[in-house]
Design a protein around this motif. Structure first.
Motif, PDB file in Angstrom:
ATOM      1  N   ARG A  57      97.306  19.854  32.825  1.00  0.00           N
ATOM      2  CA  ARG A  57      96.689  19.680  31.520  1.00  0.00           C
ATOM      3  C   ARG A  57      96.566  18.204  31.176  1.00  0.00           C
ATOM      4  O   ARG A  57      97.066  17.343  31.869  1.00  0.00           O
ATOM      5  CB  ARG A  57      97.512  20.398  30.462  1.00  0.00           C
ATOM      6  CG  ARG A  57      97.586  21.883  30.732  1.00  0.00           C
ATOM      7  CD  ARG A  57      98.426  22.550  29.667  1.00  0.00           C
ATOM      8  NE  ARG A  57      98.619  23.937  30.012  1.00  0.00           N
ATOM      9  CZ  ARG A  57      98.125  24.923  29.314  1.00  0.00           C
ATOM     10  NH1 ARG A  57      97.404  24.692  28.259  1.00  0.00           N
ATOM     11  NH2 ARG A  57      98.351  26.165  29.667  1.00  0.00           N
ATOM     12  N   SER A  58      95.931  17.949  30.054  1.00  0.00           N
ATOM     13  CA  SER A  58      95.748  16.568  29.635  1.00  0.00           C
ATOM     14  C   SER A  58      97.096  15.920  29.348  1.00  0.00           C
ATOM     15  O   SER A  58      98.067  16.589  29.048  1.00  0.00           O
ATOM     16  CB  SER A  58      94.860  16.529  28.394  1.00  0.00           C
ATOM     17  OG  SER A  58      95.514  17.169  27.312  1.00  0.00           O
ATOM     18  N   SER A  59      97.113  14.602  29.400  1.00  0.00           N
ATOM     19  CA  SER A  59      98.382  13.910  29.277  1.00  0.00           C
ATOM     20  C   SER A  59      98.801  13.701  27.829  1.00  0.00           C
ATOM     21  O   SER A  59      99.939  13.371  27.574  1.00  0.00           O
ATOM     22  CB  SER A  59      98.304  12.565  29.992  1.00  0.00           C
ATOM     23  OG  SER A  59      97.322  11.761  29.377  1.00  0.00           O
ATOM     24  N   SER A  60      97.934  13.870  26.864  1.00  0.00           N
ATOM     25  CA  SER A  60      98.276  13.644  25.468  1.00  0.00           C
ATOM     26  C   SER A  60      97.640  14.714  24.582  1.00  0.00           C
ATOM     27  O   SER A  60      96.507  15.109  24.803  1.00  0.00           O
ATOM     28  CB  SER A  60      97.799  12.263  25.041  1.00  0.00           C
ATOM     29  OG  SER A  60      98.140  12.031  23.706  1.00  0.00           O
ATOM     30  N   ARG A  61      98.393  15.134  23.580  1.00  0.00           N
ATOM     31  CA  ARG A  61      97.877  16.157  22.666  1.00  0.00           C
ATOM     32  C   ARG A  61      98.590  16.025  21.339  1.00  0.00           C
ATOM     33  O   ARG A  61      99.797  15.830  21.286  1.00  0.00           O
ATOM     34  CB  ARG A  61      98.112  17.529  23.253  1.00  0.00           C
ATOM     35  CG  ARG A  61      97.843  18.654  22.289  1.00  0.00           C
ATOM     36  CD  ARG A  61      96.929  19.641  22.816  1.00  0.00           C
ATOM     37  NE  ARG A  61      96.676  20.627  21.780  1.00  0.00           N
ATOM     38  CZ  ARG A  61      95.930  21.647  21.962  1.00  0.00           C
ATOM     39  NH1 ARG A  61      95.367  21.831  23.128  1.00  0.00           N
ATOM     40  NH2 ARG A  61      95.705  22.494  21.002  1.00  0.00           N
ATOM     41  N   THR A  62      97.861  16.163  20.247  1.00  0.00           N
ATOM     42  CA  THR A  62      98.440  16.178  18.908  1.00  0.00           C
ATOM     43  C   THR A  62      98.143  17.519  18.277  1.00  0.00           C
ATOM     44  O   THR A  62      96.998  17.952  18.237  1.00  0.00           O
ATOM     45  CB  THR A  62      97.845  15.056  18.036  1.00  0.00           C
ATOM     46  OG1 THR A  62      98.102  13.804  18.670  1.00  0.00           O
ATOM     47  CG2 THR A  62      98.456  15.062  16.651  1.00  0.00           C
ATOM     48  N   VAL A  63      99.190  18.190  17.811  1.00  0.00           N
ATOM     49  CA  VAL A  63      99.040  19.462  17.123  1.00  0.00           C
ATOM     50  C   VAL A  63      99.398  19.219  15.666  1.00  0.00           C
ATOM     51  O   VAL A  63     100.529  18.866  15.342  1.00  0.00           O
ATOM     52  CB  VAL A  63      99.947  20.552  17.737  1.00  0.00           C
ATOM     53  CG1 VAL A  63      99.785  21.856  16.983  1.00  0.00           C
ATOM     54  CG2 VAL A  63      99.644  20.729  19.209  1.00  0.00           C
ATOM     55  N   THR A  64      98.418  19.386  14.771  1.00  0.00           N
ATOM     56  CA  THR A  64      98.625  19.157  13.346  1.00  0.00           C
ATOM     57  C   THR A  64      98.829  20.497  12.650  1.00  0.00           C
ATOM     58  O   THR A  64      98.018  21.402  12.801  1.00  0.00           O
ATOM     59  CB  THR A  64      97.404  18.445  12.745  1.00  0.00           C
ATOM     60  OG1 THR A  64      97.158  17.261  13.499  1.00  0.00           O
ATOM     61  CG2 THR A  64      97.638  18.068  11.307  1.00  0.00           C
ATOM     62  N   GLY A  65      99.915  20.597  11.915  1.00  0.00           N
ATOM     63  CA  GLY A  65     100.188  21.812  11.163  1.00  0.00           C
ATOM     64  C   GLY A  65     100.603  22.983  12.023  1.00  0.00           C
ATOM     65  O   GLY A  65     100.397  24.132  11.662  1.00  0.00           O
ATOM     66  N   GLY A  66     101.225  22.708  13.143  1.00  0.00           N
ATOM     67  CA  GLY A  66     101.694  23.765  14.029  1.00  0.00           C
ATOM     68  C   GLY A  66     103.065  24.281  13.625  1.00  0.00           C
ATOM     69  O   GLY A  66     103.767  23.670  12.821  1.00  0.00           O
ATOM     70  N   THR A  67     103.440  25.402  14.177  1.00  0.00           N
ATOM     71  CA  THR A  67     104.742  25.996  13.907  1.00  0.00           C
ATOM     72  C   THR A  67     105.611  25.840  15.143  1.00  0.00           C
ATOM     73  O   THR A  67     105.266  26.324  16.218  1.00  0.00           O
ATOM     74  CB  THR A  67     104.590  27.497  13.556  1.00  0.00           C
ATOM     75  OG1 THR A  67     103.702  27.606  12.447  1.00  0.00           O
ATOM     76  CG2 THR A  67     105.922  28.109  13.204  1.00  0.00           C
ATOM     77  N   ILE A  68     106.748  25.160  14.978  1.00  0.00           N
ATOM     78  CA  ILE A  68     107.654  24.901  16.090  1.00  0.00           C
ATOM     79  C   ILE A  68     108.685  26.015  16.169  1.00  0.00           C
ATOM     80  O   ILE A  68     109.317  26.364  15.174  1.00  0.00           O
ATOM     81  CB  ILE A  68     108.377  23.551  15.919  1.00  0.00           C
ATOM     82  CG1 ILE A  68     107.361  22.422  15.906  1.00  0.00           C
ATOM     83  CG2 ILE A  68     109.402  23.347  17.021  1.00  0.00           C
ATOM     84  CD1 ILE A  68     107.963  21.068  15.593  1.00  0.00           C
TER      85      ILE A  68
END
Length: 161
Positions: free
Chosen positions: A63-74
């Motif tokens: 997969r891609s090396s960088s990702r930002t998840v906004t408003g996700g549930t951990i």
């Protein structure tokens, strides 16, 4: 004549084997310095368990090396391993290590009524995510979270009594 051919073949085989052995040794040392023992084992022992796991697991991901998840549930999976999910996107597993920055807004740590965003420990993140899902923004690089920011709108003062 047959004797000279066998001797030449043997000498060639010995020289080839010698070159192959020195080629492997030369690539494991840096800048021509001699190495005593395996430097890989020394550097691995300095890393934490979670970073060793993350390096091993993330190196195989395509997969891609960088990702930002906004408003996700951990959600907590195992020590050092979490999943962030967001409606409309695929769930994304990630690891945390000693360099991961965690900022709370009331659920992980801190006061939900305060504007301050204190820096939390990884133990606080683990405890909070193990109890209930935590809504946050997560920046993931190569399978390891670099920054986790708990979302203030999700921090509800349910702990106030």
């Amino acid at each position: 004549m047959n004797r000279h051919l066998r001797k030449a073949t043997l000498v060639t085989a010995v020289i080839t084997a010698g070159l192959l052995m020195t080629a492997c040794q030369h690539s494991s040392t840096s800048h021509g310095s001699k190495s005593h023992g395996s430097s890989r084992h020394k550097s691995v022992s300095k890393r934490s368990k979670s970073s060793r796991s993350s390096a091993r697991r993330s190196s195989g991901s395509g997969r891609s090396s960088s990702r930002t998840v906004t408003g996700g549930t951990i959600t907590y999976l195992a020590p050092g391993k979490y999943v962030v999910s967001k409606r409309g996107t695929a769930d994304r597993a990630f690891f945390v290590d000693d360099d991961t920055l965690v900022y709370g807004a009331g659920v992980i740590c801190g006061n939900p009524r305060s504007e301050a965003r204190p820096q939390c420990t990884l133990d606080q993140l683990e405890t909070a995510a193990d109890k209930a899902a935590v809504t946050a923004d997560v920046i993931i690089r190569r399978g390891v979270a670099t920054v986790i920011r708990e979302r203030r709108d999700a921090a509800t003062p349910t702990t106030a009594s």
